[in-house]
Design a protein around this motif. Structure first.
Motif, PDB file in Angstrom:
ATOM      1  N   ARG A  76      -4.361 -11.131  21.772  1.00 18.19           N
ATOM      2  CA  ARG A  76      -4.696  -9.721  21.996  1.00 18.19           C
ATOM      3  C   ARG A  76      -5.608  -9.257  20.871  1.00 18.19           C
ATOM      4  O   ARG A  76      -5.749  -9.922  19.843  1.00 18.19           O
ATOM      5  CB  ARG A  76      -3.419  -8.876  22.055  1.00 18.19           C
ATOM      6  N   PHE A  77      -6.224  -8.082  21.010  1.00 18.27           N
ATOM      7  CA  PHE A  77      -7.208  -7.636  20.028  1.00 18.27           C
ATOM      8  C   PHE A  77      -7.502  -6.157  20.231  1.00 18.27           C
ATOM      9  O   PHE A  77      -7.152  -5.560  21.240  1.00 18.27           O
ATOM     10  CB  PHE A  77      -8.505  -8.454  20.162  1.00 18.27           C
ATOM     11  N   ASP A  78      -8.187  -5.582  19.242  1.00 14.74           N
ATOM     12  CA  ASP A  78      -8.730  -4.229  19.341  1.00 14.74           C
ATOM     13  C   ASP A  78     -10.229  -4.328  19.063  1.00 14.74           C
ATOM     14  O   ASP A  78     -10.715  -5.346  18.547  1.00 14.74           O
ATOM     15  CB  ASP A  78      -8.040  -3.307  18.337  1.00 14.74           C
ATOM     16  N   TYR A  89     -11.234  -6.738  16.180  1.00 15.40           N
ATOM     17  CA  TYR A  89     -10.068  -7.060  15.354  1.00 15.40           C
ATOM     18  C   TYR A  89      -9.230  -8.059  16.140  1.00 15.40           C
ATOM     19  O   TYR A  89      -8.404  -7.696  16.977  1.00 15.40           O
ATOM     20  CB  TYR A  89      -9.302  -5.782  15.021  1.00 15.40           C
ATOM     21  N   ILE A  90      -9.470  -9.338  15.873  1.00 14.49           N
ATOM     22  CA  ILE A  90      -9.030 -10.418  16.741  1.00 14.49           C
ATOM     23  C   ILE A  90      -7.755 -11.067  16.216  1.00 14.49           C
ATOM     24  O   ILE A  90      -7.654 -11.413  15.032  1.00 14.49           O
ATOM     25  CB  ILE A  90     -10.134 -11.491  16.852  1.00 14.49           C
ATOM     26  N   LEU A 145      -5.167 -12.235  11.623  1.00 21.09           N
ATOM     27  CA  LEU A 145      -6.235 -11.289  11.935  1.00 21.09           C
ATOM     28  C   LEU A 145      -7.563 -11.838  11.428  1.00 21.09           C
ATOM     29  O   LEU A 145      -7.678 -12.232  10.266  1.00 21.09           O
ATOM     30  CB  LEU A 145      -5.952  -9.943  11.266  1.00 21.09           C
ATOM     31  N   VAL A 146      -8.556 -11.867  12.325  1.00 21.32           N
ATOM     32  CA  VAL A 146      -9.922 -12.189  11.935  1.00 21.32           C
ATOM     33  C   VAL A 146     -10.804 -11.036  12.415  1.00 21.32           C
ATOM     34  O   VAL A 146     -10.802 -10.693  13.602  1.00 21.32           O
ATOM     35  CB  VAL A 146     -10.413 -13.518  12.533  1.00 21.32           C
ATOM     36  N   ILE A 147     -11.526 -10.413  11.486  1.00 17.39           N
ATOM     37  CA  ILE A 147     -12.380  -9.272  11.816  1.00 17.39           C
ATOM     38  C   ILE A 147     -13.817  -9.768  11.961  1.00 17.39           C
ATOM     39  O   ILE A 147     -14.340 -10.454  11.077  1.00 17.39           O
ATOM     40  CB  ILE A 147     -12.292  -8.178  10.747  1.00 17.39           C
TER      41      ILE A 147
END
Length: 440
Positions: free
Chosen positions: A175-177, A184-185, A197-199
């Motif tokens: 999921r992500f934003d 925001y992965i 989290l990887v941005i």
């Protein structure tokens, strides 16, 4: 796949405007006159459906994106402007993580036995049937390498155009934003255990650029860290941006608040973990972007992670279901729970319908007022008012009919449009478009 406005049987203050038969879905996201639906694995190999909902009583499929890899699914979708991101994640199978475990297990058994282990010995340790070992070995030789996310141009909703595929690692992105500048992965990455989290900078969507990472201490195995928990129990589920913070559900690690005022150096500024004693993992953590009763509030929702049907009841009896949490986050260094909200098993005739789940799963990840729209698996849609954050009150619900051949619904995700109409998807087939009439 025509919309059908048949009346629901189980509802309070909610009526159905339309129903559209679509494969089971993991997420629905609404922007302007379109609903974007990410599908769970299905026979059609369908990844994403875009639905025109300008007439909510007659929803119409505008386009569908088929997957080019039968081992993957694309069950999440988000859109900002004309840019859509969807995930690419390995399908869950009976083999699951067994191929990942096989090399280490084989080496340990070789030392213990003084010889190469046979299939029966490997199967006993892996918890699979002996007949499954050839499939596990095949997966070991050909590991999954399609994990990541895809970026589409959806300026023409009838013909989405793939701009880029960003590869990540492991089983891929869950999921992500996203916003107009960054994604925001939540994904697995080399050297880490569980999702981190990887941005990514997506201002040039054709060339997403990784700019930072965040993880729970103990996840970075390659950096010498050692987890204090078994397996992947502590990991990022996903994080939602609000202002200069990300609000992160971290599975059995509870919740975190991450400061991204310097987006290249995200750092934790708040945390709370209610595991144990609560057994179900933290799925989503969301900032409420306005004061409620003079407090700064955040909401967390658990995912009911185990079946609650008849076959499970002896194991589950006495164990709390997944629920909604209300936090006072006025002091980020000292997050304080104020209340929880649970749905009684008596409130849904499908609460013990094997083999599905009953408790909470997800809520709409945006708030306009004090209403929280929750997807509650076999409990359907629950609409909860947190105007008094110490005493959440349900003000409406809608329980869809089970999909054909299923013992109960498995309501999975929910969103609203600018008109206040509700879009509800199920793990079984179906998109429901609903209208809520707030009681006086």
């Amino acid at each position: 796949m025509e919309g059908t406005p048949h009346a629901p049987q189980l509802a309070r203050n909610v009526k159905r405007l339309a129903h559209l038969d679509l494969p089971g879905a993991g997420q629905v996201y609404v922007q302007d006159d379109y609903a974007y639906i990410g599908h769970l694995p299905n026979k059609q190999n369908l990844g994403t459906t875009i639905v025109d909902v300008s007439d909510p009583r007659k929803p119409r499929v505008t386009s569908q994106i088929l997957l080019d890899d039968p081992a993957s699914h694309s069950h999440k979708a988000r859109v900002i402007g004309d840019i859509m991101i969807v995930n690419s994640e390995r399908n869950m199978t009976a083999i699951g993580r067994k191929a990942d475990e096989l090399p280490g297990l084989r080496a340990r058994l070789r030392v213990e036995c003084g010889r190469d282990p046979n299939h029966a010995e490997l199967a006993a340790k892996l918890g699979v049937n002996e007949a499954d070992i050839p499939s596990v070995e095949a997966a070991e030789k050909n590991p999954y390498d399609k994990g990541g996310f895809k970026i589409y141009d959806v300026s023409d909703r009838a013909e989405p155009r793939l701009i880029a595929f960003q590869k990540t690692h492991g089983i891929g992105v869950h999921r992500f934003d996203m916003d107009a500048n960054y994604a925001y992965i939540s994904t697995e990455m080399p050297g880490y255990i569980g999702n981190i989290l990887v941005i990514y900078d997506i201002r040039n969507p054709a060339r997403p650029e990784e700019i930072s990472r965040w993880w729970l201490p103990g996840q970075h195995l390659a950096g010498g860290e050692k987890p204090a928990w078994p397996g992947r129990q502590h990991r990022l589920h996903h994080a939602l941006r609000s202002g200069e913070h990300l609000w992160a559900g971290c599975w059995h690690g509870g919740v975190r608040v991450i400061d991204i005022s310097d987006i290249r150096k995200p750092c934790t500024v708040g945390s709370y973990n209610y595991h144990p004693p609560f057994p179900e993992p933290s799925h989503t953590f969301m900032d409420v972007p306005f004061p409620v009763a003079g407090r700064h509030i955040a909401l967390a929702i658990d995912e009911e992670d185990h079946a609650s049907g008849a076959d499970e009841m002896l194991r589950r009896r006495g164990r709390p279901h997944g629920c909604l949490w209300v936090f006072d986050v006025t002091d980020l260094a000292k997050l304080q729970p104020l209340a929880i909200f649970e749905v009684s098993e008596l409130d849904s005739p499908f609460s013990r319908a094997a083999p599905g789940r009953f408790g909470a799963h997800q809520f709409r990840e945006r708030m306009d007022d004090t209403l929280v729209y929750c997807a509650w698996f076999a409990g359907g849609l629950r609409i909860i008012d947190i105007a008094d954050p110490t005493a959440p009150q349900e003000v409406g619900h809608f329980i869809p009919e089970p999909a054909r051949g299923q013992p109960g619904p498995q309501t999975n995700d929910v969103d609203l449009d600018a008109r206040g109409l509700i879009y509800l998807v199920d793990r079984g087939p179906g998109l429901n478009i609903l209208e809520f009439k707030r009681p006086n």
